[in-house]
Motif scaffolding. Structure first.
Motif, mmCIF file in Angstrom:
data_model
loop_
_atom_site.group_PDB
_atom_site.id
_atom_site.type_symbol
_atom_site.label_atom_id
_atom_site.label_comp_id
_atom_site.label_asym_id
_atom_site.label_seq_id
_atom_site.Cartn_x
_atom_site.Cartn_y
_atom_site.Cartn_z
ATOM 1 N N SER A 88 6.077 2.581 -6.244
ATOM 2 C CA SER A 88 5.257 2.765 -5.039
ATOM 3 C C SER A 88 5.485 1.624 -4.062
ATOM 4 O O SER A 88 5.400 0.451 -4.432
ATOM 5 C CB SER A 88 3.782 2.848 -5.418
ATOM 6 O OG SER A 88 3.535 4.011 -6.184
ATOM 7 N N LYS A 89 5.749 1.994 -2.805
ATOM 8 C CA LYS A 89 5.975 1.023 -1.747
ATOM 9 C C LYS A 89 5.302 1.513 -0.467
ATOM 10 O O LYS A 89 5.105 2.714 -0.266
ATOM 11 C CB LYS A 89 7.482 0.822 -1.506
ATOM 12 C CG LYS A 89 8.175 0.082 -2.630
ATOM 13 C CD LYS A 89 7.628 -1.321 -2.776
ATOM 14 C CE LYS A 89 8.092 -2.001 -4.031
ATOM 15 N NZ LYS A 89 7.458 -3.315 -4.206
ATOM 16 N N PRO A 90 4.942 0.589 0.447
ATOM 17 C CA PRO A 90 4.252 0.999 1.685
ATOM 18 C C PRO A 90 5.210 1.665 2.668
ATOM 19 O O PRO A 90 6.281 1.131 2.963
ATOM 20 C CB PRO A 90 3.713 -0.321 2.234
ATOM 21 C CG PRO A 90 4.602 -1.375 1.660
ATOM 22 C CD PRO A 90 5.036 -0.880 0.318
ATOM 23 N N ARG A 91 4.794 2.820 3.177
ATOM 24 C CA ARG A 91 5.595 3.546 4.170
ATOM 25 C C ARG A 91 4.745 3.781 5.417
ATOM 26 O O ARG A 91 3.564 4.110 5.319
ATOM 27 C CB ARG A 91 6.066 4.889 3.619
ATOM 28 C CG ARG A 91 7.021 5.626 4.555
ATOM 29 C CD ARG A 91 7.438 6.959 3.992
ATOM 30 N NE ARG A 91 6.324 7.899 3.934
ATOM 31 C CZ ARG A 91 6.433 9.151 3.506
ATOM 32 N NH1 ARG A 91 7.595 9.593 3.061
ATOM 33 N NH2 ARG A 91 5.375 9.933 3.484
ATOM 34 N N SER A 100 0.847 4.017 0.588
ATOM 35 C CA SER A 100 1.665 3.658 -0.567
ATOM 36 C C SER A 100 2.161 4.937 -1.223
ATOM 37 O O SER A 100 1.368 5.734 -1.741
ATOM 38 C CB SER A 100 0.840 2.836 -1.554
ATOM 39 O OG SER A 100 1.629 2.419 -2.640
ATOM 40 N N VAL A 101 3.469 5.138 -1.193
ATOM 41 C CA VAL A 101 4.084 6.354 -1.738
ATOM 42 C C VAL A 101 5.286 5.940 -2.576
ATOM 43 O O VAL A 101 5.793 4.818 -2.459
ATOM 44 C CB VAL A 101 4.525 7.311 -0.610
ATOM 45 C CG1 VAL A 101 3.325 7.788 0.187
ATOM 46 C CG2 VAL A 101 5.545 6.632 0.303
ATOM 47 N N PRO A 102 5.765 6.824 -3.464
ATOM 48 C CA PRO A 102 6.990 6.520 -4.215
ATOM 49 C C PRO A 102 8.170 6.273 -3.282
ATOM 50 O O PRO A 102 8.384 6.998 -2.315
ATOM 51 C CB PRO A 102 7.200 7.782 -5.068
ATOM 52 C CG PRO A 102 5.839 8.366 -5.207
ATOM 53 C CD PRO A 102 5.140 8.068 -3.923
ATOM 54 N N PHE A 103 8.919 5.231 -3.590
ATOM 55 C CA PHE A 103 10.032 4.835 -2.730
ATOM 56 C C PHE A 103 11.136 5.885 -2.784
ATOM 57 O O PHE A 103 11.468 6.419 -3.840
ATOM 58 C CB PHE A 103 10.582 3.478 -3.179
ATOM 59 C CG PHE A 103 11.712 2.980 -2.337
ATOM 60 C CD1 PHE A 103 11.478 2.478 -1.070
ATOM 61 C CD2 PHE A 103 13.015 3.022 -2.809
ATOM 62 C CE1 PHE A 103 12.529 2.022 -0.286
ATOM 63 C CE2 PHE A 103 14.063 2.565 -2.046
ATOM 64 C CZ PHE A 103 13.815 2.062 -0.773
ATOM 65 N N GLU A 153 12.071 4.010 6.659
ATOM 66 C CA GLU A 153 10.682 4.261 7.018
ATOM 67 C C GLU A 153 9.701 3.353 6.274
ATOM 68 O O GLU A 153 8.517 3.322 6.610
ATOM 69 C CB GLU A 153 10.325 5.729 6.719
ATOM 70 C CG GLU A 153 11.132 6.734 7.533
ATOM 71 C CD GLU A 153 10.737 8.152 7.195
ATOM 72 O OE1 GLU A 153 9.787 8.316 6.377
ATOM 73 O OE2 GLU A 153 11.355 9.094 7.738
ATOM 74 N N PHE A 154 10.174 2.603 5.286
ATOM 75 C CA PHE A 154 9.290 1.761 4.481
ATOM 76 C C PHE A 154 9.153 0.382 5.111
ATOM 77 O O PHE A 154 10.127 -0.178 5.644
ATOM 78 C CB PHE A 154 9.815 1.644 3.050
ATOM 79 C CG PHE A 154 9.637 2.909 2.251
ATOM 80 C CD1 PHE A 154 8.544 3.068 1.428
ATOM 81 C CD2 PHE A 154 10.559 3.946 2.346
ATOM 82 C CE1 PHE A 154 8.363 4.232 0.699
ATOM 83 C CE2 PHE A 154 10.397 5.117 1.627
ATOM 84 C CZ PHE A 154 9.290 5.257 0.804
ATOM 85 N N VAL A 155 7.949 -0.164 5.027
ATOM 86 C CA VAL A 155 7.620 -1.424 5.689
ATOM 87 C C VAL A 155 8.266 -2.581 4.932
ATOM 88 O O VAL A 155 8.087 -2.731 3.723
ATOM 89 C CB VAL A 155 6.092 -1.617 5.746
ATOM 90 C CG1 VAL A 155 5.753 -2.944 6.428
ATOM 91 C CG2 VAL A 155 5.439 -0.448 6.462
ATOM 92 N N GLY A 156 9.036 -3.410 5.635
ATOM 93 C CA GLY A 156 9.617 -4.619 5.057
ATOM 94 C C GLY A 156 10.833 -4.396 4.202
ATOM 95 O O GLY A 156 11.208 -5.280 3.432
ATOM 96 N N VAL A 157 11.467 -3.232 4.288
ATOM 97 C CA VAL A 157 12.611 -2.962 3.421
ATOM 98 C C VAL A 157 13.791 -3.855 3.761
ATOM 99 O O VAL A 157 14.670 -4.091 2.913
ATOM 100 C CB VAL A 157 12.996 -1.473 3.520
ATOM 101 C CG1 VAL A 157 13.607 -1.157 4.874
ATOM 102 C CG2 VAL A 157 13.940 -1.070 2.388
ATOM 103 N N THR A 187 -2.672 -0.924 -6.963
ATOM 104 C CA THR A 187 -2.238 -0.290 -8.212
ATOM 105 C C THR A 187 -3.195 0.791 -8.686
ATOM 106 O O THR A 187 -2.999 1.346 -9.769
ATOM 107 C CB THR A 187 -2.092 -1.345 -9.325
ATOM 108 O OG1 THR A 187 -3.373 -1.955 -9.583
ATOM 109 C CG2 THR A 187 -1.094 -2.418 -8.926
ATOM 110 N N LEU A 188 -4.241 1.090 -7.914
ATOM 111 C CA LEU A 188 -5.210 2.092 -8.311
ATOM 112 C C LEU A 188 -4.591 3.488 -8.202
ATOM 113 O O LEU A 188 -4.082 3.874 -7.153
ATOM 114 C CB LEU A 188 -6.460 2.004 -7.435
ATOM 115 C CG LEU A 188 -7.613 2.943 -7.800
ATOM 116 C CD1 LEU A 188 -8.139 2.634 -9.190
ATOM 117 C CD2 LEU A 188 -8.736 2.846 -6.777
#
Length: 728
Positions: free
Chosen positions: A125-128, A151-154, A161-165, A352-353
């Motif tokens: 999971s990574k922020p998108r 937060s979605v699966p990378f 589209e993911f933040v900070g990639v 992580t929830l």
């Protein structure tokens, strides 16, 4: 006169010669002492071993070979490097030689692009950032800028589209890197095409098609170990802020009105991962709840007991016991539910929830290759009925070990009666009872060794099922092993004096031995390995002027392997929780002793992870997981045990309860039935507490934030649908 002067001159000359000889002897002794002192300093100073090289690698695979390698051994080393590089890893080889054996270290890492591909495969999971068209007709004042990030699966295809990639240092945490690299290491499998070649690599041992090459090499012994590499700068920083933390801050962190003095959970999570951080968080909550339990114990002893004594009450001890029974019965479920609620809030803040990664088969999972009915790809398969039979065999061996432990305890109790009749009774308190605590710990050690083999043999497919099965079976054994003697004295002998003596001895002995085994012993084993390696180098390098240069990889290899399941760390405070819930009314000072022991244990745990063991592989977690079940079981069992002890120790209280029930119902009942009613009433109150706290879990701010995010998503989706309908 000249004769006297001559004699004095001779005596002075003799004294000077003796003094000169003594000074030379002292100088030679001091020189030897300085050499020995410097050698000891070199051996015992950890910073002398670790080089200043930059740590660019995540894992290290160690293989031991002869110094004069044959052609087949050289081929094996080349094959290891080829296999690892064939999975997309970057491998660097280092050789350490201090005896006739060579230690070959394959330092392993992966490129950033390969790590991103594995993160996509494992669905980390990574922020998108959500891209909302500017023409969309929505009220942008309703949501914040952070609401556009979810937060979605990378997904490697849409990685932009993911933040900070673009940030290679911060986008993937050390826990993510370890998971990706570990998966790549274990992804090299034995196939039908390379089975003969892999058989020669594994020393001629037979292996199934589909098994992991590195896992089989570690199992057979052709490879020595695979471990995570410590990052020295971060390790020393974590040691400074956690292991070397001021004791005053540790004590003041237990007070409810003091904030900011707890363990540095952010640094722990960054370096050791979620699972260990949640253990530290849970232990901090447990320590805080114990401090609350100490307060009513002090009130009962300093206010209630003297008041009853001044009033001349003949049932003062019974009232005190009943007060402890009520206090502990309510304390247990309150701590369990409130700690779970706090864990939920912490998991939400850490992201992580309710986050689930892809469950992949364990590297040790064995089976035959077949086509998956779901994906159509080749996968390992083992029939379910084989796993069921092996699991039943494992439980059968557990029952046999428990029967053997019961037989041993029966023999020990019969010997205790012999000592009591033939020797001084105090020998039971100061010698025999602590020795029984050692016997309990030996039983735990033997079962842990047996269970490790059994669980690998039972062949669990996923890591989650493997860990949960180990936890349940280990707790079942520890429950019987730790509480059997106390149940014997409480309900068979019905001797409260011996019960209290046994409780004090077992609690203190187990805490001391557990702390020494988990933290202190690995550290001294590491120091012994260092001393032995220096000695072997001096014997090997006779005539050489250079000393053995310890590198970071070499030093990490000598550290003890870490228990990544955290079972040995969790089981000690959970068994202690059971002692408090079930027998806390017998010895009311047990919360104070537990508070002190846990503080020492947590400092030892911090020292262990920073200095005594290899770096553990970070694992995703959103709490303490399956350990919630044993905690609830101990809480309910504590109510039943305390009610049964109250039936024996407080007959006057029983009669009072019976009279109250008779006055209420208008019908006489026996004291036993009255205590059963009291026990059921307390259990009903516990279930009520659970339902009340469950209704407000997760915490209010978490529920509000989740509801607001759901509303924002619903508003965006409805606006998109309306826009599409207008276009149509």
């Amino acid at each position: 006169g000249s004769w006297g002067v001559g004699r004095r001159g001779e005596r002075m000359a003799t004294r000077m010669e003796k003094k000169k000889g003594k000074s030379e002897l002292l100088r030679s002794i001091e020189a030897k002492e300085e050499v020995i002192r410097q050698e000891l300093k070199d051996i015992w100073d950890l910073s002398h071993f670790v080089g200043n090289e930059t740590n660019r690698f995540d894992y290290v695979l160690e293989v031991v070979t002869d110094r004069k390698k044959s052609e087949s051994e050289r081929h094996k080393l080349d094959a290891y490097q080829t296999i690892l590089e064939g999975t997309g890893l970057t491998v660097d080889v280092k050789i350490a030689q201090y005896t006739k054996k060579e230690h070959v270290f394959f330092q392993i890492t992966a490129s950033y692009d390969m790590l991103l591909r594995m993160a996509s495969h494992l669905r980390l999971s990574k922020p998108r950032r959500l891209r909302i068209p500017t023409t969309l007709n929505i009220d942008r004042a309703v949501f914040r800028e952070s609401d556009l990030v979810e937060s979605v699966p990378f997904d490697y295809t849409f990685r932009d589209e993911f933040v900070g990639v673009e940030d290679e240092l911060k986008f993937l945490s050390s826990q993510d890197r370890q998971q990706c690299v570990h998966y790549l290491i274990m992804s090299a499998r034995i196939t039908k095409e390379n089975q003969k070649e892999m058989k020669s690599l594994l020393g001629g041992a037979a292996s199934n098609v589909g098994a992991s090459v590195v896992s089989e090499a570690l199992r057979i012994g052709t490879a020595t170990q695979l471990y995570c590499l410590h990052m020295e700068a971060e390790r020393l920083r974590l040691s400074k802020v956690w292991a070397e933390r001021s004791p005053i801050k540790s004590v003041t962190s237990l007070l409810p009105f003091v904030k900011g003095h707890g363990p540095p959970k952010k640094d722990i999570r960054h370096y050791l991962g979620d699972k260990i951080t949640f253990f530290v968080q849970w232990m901090q909550m447990y320590q805080g709840s114990l401090s609350y339990l100490v307060i009513p114990a002090l009130v009962i002893h300093m206010v209630l007991r003297p008041l009853l004594w001044l009033l001349g009450s003949p049932i003062s001890e019974e009232v005190v016991y009943f007060a402890h029974f009520v206090t502990i019965s309510l304390w247990g479920p309150l701590f369990i539910e409130l700690s779970r609620r706090g864990m939920t809030g912490r998991a939400f803040r850490w992201g992580t929830l309710n986050v689930k990664h892809r469950e992949i088969p364990r590297a040790e999972y064995r089976g035959t290759m077949r086509k998956s009915p779901v994906t159509g790809r080749e996968e390992l398969y083992s029939p379910f009925w084989i796993h069921v039979i092996r699991t039943l065999v494992g439980w059968g061996i557990l029952i046999l070990l428990l029967v053997a432990k019961i037989a041993l305890d029966t023999k020990i109790f019969s010997m205790e009666k012999y000592f009591q009749e033939n020797y001084h009774p105090r020998i039971l308190v100061f010698v025999y009872r602590p020795l029984y605590g050692v016997v309990i710990d030996l039983g735990s050690t033997v079962y842990s060794l047996v269970s490790d083999y059994l669980h690998r043999w039972e062949n669990y497919k996923t890591e989650t099922n493997f860990e949960n099965a180990k936890i349940r079976r280990r707790f079942a054994f520890e429950f019987c092993n730790s509480y059997l003697s106390l149940f014997y004295f409480a309900f068979v002998e019905r001797d409260m004096v011996h019960l209290k003596e046994m409780l004090v001895a077992v609690v203190i002995t187990k805490q001391i031995i557990g702390t020494l085994k988990s933290s202190v012993l690995p550290y001294f084993i590491f120091r012994y390995k260092v001393y032995r390696r220096v000695t072997q180098w001096k014997a090997y390098a006779v005539g050489m002027s250079q000393d053995y240069q310890f590198t970071q990889v070499d030093t990490n290899a000598m550290l003890e392997s870490c228990d990544e399941d955290m079972i040995s760390d969790y089981i000690q405070p959970i068994i202690q929780f059971g002692y408090i819930c079930m027998f806390g009314a017998i010895w009311s000072w047990i919360p104070v002793v537990a508070l002190f022991n846990n503080e020492l244990m947590m400092r030892a745990v911090a020292w262990k992870f920073c200095h005594a063991v290899q770096r553990p592989r970070g694992k995703l977690a959103e709490g303490i997981g399956v350990w919630q079940g044993p905690l609830r079981l101990l809480s309910i069992t504590g109510v039943i045990v305390n009610a049964s002890l109250l039936l024996q120790e407080a007959p006057v209280v029983h009669r009072m309860i019976s009279a109250f029930v008779e006055f209420t119902l208008g019908k006489a009942i026996s004291p036993l039935l009255a205590m059963v009613l009291v026990e059921h009433a307390v259990i009903a109150l516990i279930l009520l507490i659970h339902s009340i706290i469950e209704s407000v879990t997760p915490p209010g701010y978490v529920r509000k934030e989740l509801a607001r995010l759901a509303y924002v998503k619903e508003m965006i989706m409805s606006a998109i649908l309306q826009q599409q309908r207008k276009k149509e």
